[in-house]
Design a protein around this motif. Structure first.
Motif, short mmCIF file in Angstrom:
data_model
loop_
_atom_site.label_atom_id
_atom_site.label_comp_id
_atom_site.label_asym_id
_atom_site.label_seq_id
_atom_site.Cartn_x
_atom_site.Cartn_y
_atom_site.Cartn_z
N PRO A 41 6.38 -2.62 -0.16
CA PRO A 41 5.23 -2.14 -0.14
C PRO A 41 4.80 -1.50 1.27
O PRO A 41 5.01 -1.91 2.53
N ALA A 42 4.04 -0.39 1.13
CA ALA A 42 3.58 0.32 2.36
C ALA A 42 2.58 1.40 1.92
O ALA A 42 2.19 1.75 0.75
N PRO A 43 1.89 1.74 3.11
CA PRO A 43 0.60 2.66 2.76
C PRO A 43 1.45 3.98 2.25
O PRO A 43 2.58 4.44 2.46
N ARG A 44 0.72 4.83 1.14
CA ARG A 44 1.35 5.87 0.53
C ARG A 44 1.66 6.67 1.62
O ARG A 44 2.79 7.42 1.41
N GLY A 45 0.97 7.21 2.57
CA GLY A 45 1.24 8.14 3.60
C GLY A 45 2.60 7.96 4.33
O GLY A 45 3.35 8.72 4.38
N ASP A 46 2.80 6.46 4.63
CA ASP A 46 3.85 6.07 5.21
C ASP A 46 4.93 6.11 4.24
O ASP A 46 6.02 6.63 4.65
N GLY A 47 4.80 5.78 3.27
CA GLY A 47 5.75 5.64 2.19
C GLY A 47 6.57 7.08 1.80
O GLY A 47 7.66 7.28 1.81
N GLU A 48 5.65 8.00 1.80
CA GLU A 48 5.96 9.40 1.39
C GLU A 48 6.61 9.92 2.68
O GLU A 48 7.95 10.55 2.27
N ARG A 49 6.26 9.82 3.90
CA ARG A 49 7.12 10.31 4.96
C ARG A 49 8.53 9.66 5.27
O ARG A 49 9.58 10.11 5.46
N ALA A 50 8.25 8.10 4.79
CA ALA A 50 9.82 7.54 4.92
C ALA A 50 10.72 7.94 3.82
O ALA A 50 11.92 8.17 4.06
#
Length: 225
Positions: free
Chosen positions: A205-214
């Motif tokens: 689980p992670a914020p969508r922005g962080d997830g997309e960048r990661a």
């Protein structure tokens, strides 16, 4: 700063190293709460392993090394650290649809539970056990029917038991399905998903922005030698 502990592996001061190998059996942030190594993926690398890419992931991070995909989330409810060997990784993506297997289990349990409840209610409404008993009593004066009475009593008892089992089993399945579906809804939040060959994916689980960048950074790193 990581130091050489004399066994060929790097250690962080105050953290005792594990005895594992490349299968991930080493001391991790989840094994040692509060360990400072949780902030540094380099401190979790084995001898000869190095970090190729690191990306923020909520309160933690995700990284690709020469050997594994690592992720650390100090705010996780369950496991705080995940490590997947690179040969087992089939892809990295962002997903917010939740765990599909939980949805499947919840829907199946609901269907079976409702079917059981429906069958139990129908049998109780028809009251076949009482009907069998009345029929046997009506014919008792016409001929010796001791064996018939025994059979009808057994059938009536069996139908009564079946009705009870259907009702109780149906209720249990419906309640269980609600719990499973509630758990599924909790998984419907943005997460970095590490897909694995022959195994369930790892959801982080992670914020969508962080997830997309990661996901973009880790996917690019996995494509490099």
């Amino acid at each position: 700063m990581a130091q050489d502990g004399g066994d060929g592996r790097r250690h962080t001061p105050g953290v005792t190293a594990g005895t594992g190998g490349p299968d991930g059996a080493a001391v991790t942030p989840s094994d040692s709460p509060g360990a400072s190594s949780g902030d540094d993926p380099d401190a979790l690398c084995y001898d000869g392993e190095r970090v190729l890419e690191r990306a923020p992931l909520g309160a933690g991070w995700a990284a690709v090394t020469t050997h594994r995909v690592l992720a650390y989330n100090p705010a996780a409810d369950g496991r705080r650290f995940e490590a997947v060997d690179r040969p087992n990784v089939s892809g990295v993506s962002v997903d917010a649809t939740g765990e599909r297997r939980l949805l499947d289990w919840g829907l199946r349990a609901a269907v079976y539970g409702l079917a059981g409840l429906g069958g139990g209610v129908a049998l109780r409404a028809m009251d076949l056990g009482e009907t069998l008993s009345m029929g046997a009593e009506a014919g008792a004066g016409a001929a010796p029917v001791g064996s018939v009475l025994a059979v009808t009593d057994t059938l009536a008892a069996a139908l009564s038991l079946l009705t009870t089992l259907l009702l109780l089993g149906g209720i249990a399945l419906v309640v269980g399905s609600l719990g499973i579906l509630a758990r599924y809804l909790r998984t419907r939040r943005p997460a970095l998903v590490v897909d694995r060959f022959g195994d369930d994916p790892v959801r982080l689980p992670a914020p969508r922005g962080d997830g997309e960048r990661a996901a973009n950074a880790l996917s690019a790193a996995l494509g490099r030698d």
